[in-house]
Design a protein around this motif. Structure first.
Motif: not given
Length: 304
Positions: A195, A199, A204, A207-208, A211, A231, A235-236
């Protein structure tokens, strides 16, 4: 962790010179431990035990044959009332409360660390326990964590011993998926490392994938609580916040994988803890409020 009601059999008057307050104080630590695991909050646990003391003060202590059992019954019933009240008022649910945290370095588990973590209440376990009904939760906590007989638990919740046993069994099945230390911790750390790498790389989509679609983020700052759900939103937020983080040191927060973040100048930014189920992050909790960090025992220069 395996004390039963019988251990308090002679507390109500085994020695004439022993005061009622003294007998109660000898039971306090165990009662707080029971209430803490029931309610997930040290403050709420202390309140429940204090209520038990107030009720005891109004009783004829000489008529109580088993003070330990009597107090466990009272604390159990107080905890059930609190849990039912929370369900009736969702705004006071678990995710809106900051549990007490024990922060340790993630450098392997020494024997003393095992004892510390065993006495804490893991975030993941609290999340699972919060999904249980009040009676289920009481049956599981008292029997599986404190070895209280089903007959005694049944008296607290107004059920037969067999019905109470079924409640505990059902709760146990729900809790069995709760992450444990050792190998599970290693798997969780791998998820957190992936993760962090996603990041830092601005990935992006990566990350999704890590999550859960319904992941929640709860951030406690000096200005209060801010929450994000889903998610994409989380993530943002991660991609935005990672820019200020120069170092992220692995740590354990109540046995859960966490990161202690600092800026390029070495300033402490805060702690981020992840709850991981089946290889995906289902909840993130971050703390940047200096007062809360201080209460967690984190100071400048530590875990750096």
């Amino acid at each position: 962790m395996t004390e039963s009601l019988e251990e308090g059999d002679d507390m109500a008057g085994s020695a004439p010179e022993e005061t009622l307050a003294g007998a109660f104080e000898r039971e306090r630590a165990r009662l707080v431990a029971v209430a803490h695991r029931m309610l997930g909050s040290r403050a709420d646990a202390e309140d429940a035990v204090q209520e038990a003391w107030l009720r005891l003060a109004r009783q004829d202590a000489g008529a109580i044959d088993n003070l330990g059992g009597w107090l466990t019954t009272v604390v159990g019933r107080v905890c059930i009332d609190v849990l039912r009240s929370r369900r009736a008022r969702p705004e006071t649910s678990y995710e809106d409360r900051l549990p007490e945290f024990v922060l340790t370095e993630d450098s392997g588990v020494a024997p003393e660390d095992e004892a510390l973590l065993a006495d804490s209440v893991g975030t993941a376990l609290l999340v699972v326990l919060d999904a249980l009904g009040p009676a289920e939760r009481l049956a599981f906590v008292l029997h599986d964590l404190f070895a209280v007989p089903f007959d005694d638990i049944g008296q607290i919740i107004g059920r037969s011993a067999d019905a109470t046993k079924m409640l505990a069994s059902r709760a146990r099945r729900k809790v069995q998926g709760t992450p444990r230390p050792a190998e599970e911790r290693r798997k969780q750390r791998e998820v957190v490392d992936a993760f962090l790498a996603a990041a830092r790389g601005g990935d992006f989509d990566g990350l999704l994938r890590l999550l859960h679609p319904q992941v929640t983020w709860r951030s406690y700052s000096a200005h209060g609580l801010v929450g994000r759900d889903g998610a994409a939103a989380v993530a943002e937020r991660v991609l935005h916040g990672i820019r200020a983080v120069a170092t992220a040191v692995p740590a354990l927060l109540n046995g859960e994988p966490a990161l202690v973040g600092r800026t390029r100048t070495g300033r402490l930014m805060g702690v981020v803890s992840c709850t991981i189920v089946d290889g995906r992050i289902v909840a993130i909790l971050s703390v940047s409020d200096p007062d809360r960090l201080a209460r967690m025992g984190l100071r400048e220069g530590e875990l750096s």
